[in-house]
Design an enzyme around this catalytic site. Structure first.
Site, PDB file in Angstrom:
ATOM      1  N   GLY A  19      -0.018   4.487   0.714  1.00 16.33           N
ATOM      2  CA  GLY A  19       0.591   5.788   0.373  1.00 16.33           C
ATOM      3  C   GLY A  19       0.190   6.853   1.380  1.00 16.33           C
ATOM      4  O   GLY A  19       0.046   8.026   1.042  1.00 16.33           O
TER       5      GLY A  19
ATOM      6  N   ASP B 186       2.887   2.487   3.945  1.00 15.59           N
ATOM      7  CA  ASP B 186       3.657   3.392   3.086  1.00 15.59           C
ATOM      8  C   ASP B 186       5.093   2.874   3.077  1.00 15.59           C
ATOM      9  O   ASP B 186       5.522   2.205   4.017  1.00 15.59           O
ATOM     10  CB  ASP B 186       3.623   4.832   3.636  1.00 15.59           C
TER      11      ASP B 186
ATOM     12  N   ILE C 116       3.934  -1.933  -1.372  1.00 17.38           N
ATOM     13  CA  ILE C 116       2.670  -2.565  -1.800  1.00 17.38           C
ATOM     14  C   ILE C 116       2.914  -3.693  -2.813  1.00 17.38           C
ATOM     15  O   ILE C 116       1.993  -4.430  -3.142  1.00 17.38           O
ATOM     16  CB  ILE C 116       1.659  -1.545  -2.397  1.00 17.38           C
TER      17      ILE C 116
ATOM     18  N   TYR D  43       2.257   7.165 -16.318  1.00 14.66           N
ATOM     19  CA  TYR D  43       1.338   7.359 -15.183  1.00 14.66           C
ATOM     20  C   TYR D  43      -0.109   7.455 -15.673  1.00 14.66           C
ATOM     21  O   TYR D  43      -1.012   6.826 -15.112  1.00 14.66           O
ATOM     22  CB  TYR D  43       1.759   8.636 -14.451  1.00 14.66           C
TER      23      TYR D  43
ATOM     24  N   LYS E 181      -3.103   4.857 -14.780  1.00 13.88           N
ATOM     25  CA  LYS E 181      -4.353   5.237 -14.113  1.00 13.88           C
ATOM     26  C   LYS E 181      -5.563   4.824 -14.957  1.00 13.88           C
ATOM     27  O   LYS E 181      -6.553   4.307 -14.426  1.00 13.88           O
ATOM     28  CB  LYS E 181      -4.376   6.751 -13.854  1.00 13.88           C
TER      29      LYS E 181
HETATM   30  N1  SER Z   1      -0.726  15.555  -9.916  1.00 14.91           N
HETATM   31  C1  SER Z   1      -0.424  14.461 -10.803  1.00 14.91           C
HETATM   32  C2  SER Z   1       0.853  14.641 -11.481  1.00 14.91           C
HETATM   33  O1  SER Z   1       1.218  15.766 -11.686  1.00 14.91           O
HETATM   34  C3  SER Z   1      -1.491  14.329 -11.823  1.00 14.91           C
HETATM   35  O2  SER Z   1      -2.531  13.607 -11.275  1.00 14.91           O
HETATM   36  O3  SER Z   1       1.462  13.690 -11.864  1.00 14.91           O
END
Ligand code: SER
Length: 343
Positions: free
Chosen positions: A10, A35, A55, A154, A158
């Site tokens: 990335g 990337d 990736i 997301y 994580k």
């Molecule tokens: N900056 C990221 C987002 O807004 C949060 O880690 O998704």
């Protein structure tokens, strides 16, 4: 001894560009990047080699590992939180399966080198999920173990990848003959919203901070997708890069944890707008909250407790809100756009 090789995934993203520049300036490592999009011509001289590719492509990753003795991985490639809600399955593939590929490659590489590859992973405040604004206000500066109940794909990705990294460091192939020395050495930082003078993020939900600033510097009106009271922690990009290098360089023995909050300052959309207006008096912001994006921001903590990072590896941010604007954002952004900042 040739300098050690660092792999950045990335590399074309916000953090990637800034990290690449810093690693080049410091000159301690040779950098290999990957990337989806080719690295711009002007950044190529910073790199030993650059790869354009996905990736998810195991063959490409194995090829990169076969060609370079990678000792450090910064795995920055990810689909951010708003983008992830538009296509949660794709977010899972890139954010989780992509990370799994990288962890496997780094583990194999550790075996080949006979020492643990250091794997640095940017996690996020998106791993937290506060149920109400009352609870958010009550908690204030959140500790790592509190409210690990993300409301975005997301955030789930994580949180799980933090665990995957810990698992690969301590337990991967525990039934097999994998020697302890051949495991990798995973370290994760939970970043707040990042603000860079050089780049505007894409697909995140903390983007209202940087977008507001860049719009003002360009002389554009900004429609903010959260209300004025929406509050989360932020960090200036140079501090984010410092923290990545700080946790990378920390001695393993001093790290009592796999995952660390890193904080700098906390600000509401209104506080950022006010600070932007001091430097760009013509700035115009109107608030038209998007219900989903506003809800995501409301679920994130208003600040983080980074005591662990301070204690274990000496984390200290250099920039609070005021200093971030006066010493970094405004001077750099003024060079980038034809704005007329006034301090
Ligand atoms: N900056 C990221 C987002 O807004 C949060 O880690 O998704």
């Amino acid at each position: 001894m040739p300098k050690p090789v660092v792999l950045i995934t990335g590399a074309n993203g916000e953090i990637g560009r800034a990290l690449l520049r810093r690693l080049h300036d410091e000159g301690h490592y040779r950098v290999v990047t990957v990337d989806l999009t080719p690295l711009p011509e002007k950044h190529r001289p910073y790199c030993l080699e650059t790869y354009a590719g996905n990736i998810m492509d195991r063959y490409l990753l194995d090829q990169i590992a076969a060609h370079h003795e990678i000792e450090v991985v910064f795995h920055l490639a990810a689909l951010l939180s708003t983008r992830g809600e538009r296509d949660p399955e794709l977010a899972h593939q890139v954010n989780v399966e992509g990370t799994l590929h990288l962890l496997r490659v780094a583990t194999n590489q550790s075996g080949r080198l006979g020492r643990a590859v250091r794997f640095v992973f940017p996690s996020s405040i998106a791993v937290y999920g506060l149920p109400t604004l009352e609870e958010k206000a009550r908690v204030g500066r959140i500790e790592e173990e509190e409210w690990n109940l993300p409301i975005t794909m997301y955030g789930c990705n994580k949180l799980y990848c933090e665990q995957l990294g810990r698992y690969f460091t301590l337990h991967y192939r525990q039934l097999g003959a994998l020697a302890t020395a051949a495991r990798l050495d995973f370290r994760a930082l939970r970043f707040p919203g990042l603000i860079s003078a050089e780049t505007v993020p894409t697909g995140g939900t903390s983007d209202f901070g940087p977008e507001m600033l860049h719009a003002a510097a360009r002389g554009d009106r900004y429609t903010c997708f959260v209300g004025p009271d929406a509050k989360i922690p932020f960090m200036a990009m140079p501090d984010a890069i410092d923290s990545l290098l700080g946790v990378l360089e920390a001695e393993r023995a001093t790290l009592r944890h796999t995952v660390y909050n890193v904080g700098a300052f906390s600000a509401s959309a209104r506080e950022i707008a006010d600070r932007v207006a001091r430097s760009f008096p013509a700035a115009q912001v109107e608030y038209v909250p998007d219900p989903v994006r506003a809800k995501i921001v409301d679920s994130w903590p208003e600040d983080v407790d980074d005591t662990r990072a301070r204690e274990d590896w000496g984390w200290r941010p250099a920039y609070d809100l005021e200093r971030a604007f006066t010493e970094y954002l405004v001077p750099s952004i003024a060079k980038r756009y034809e704005g007329a900042p006034r301090g």
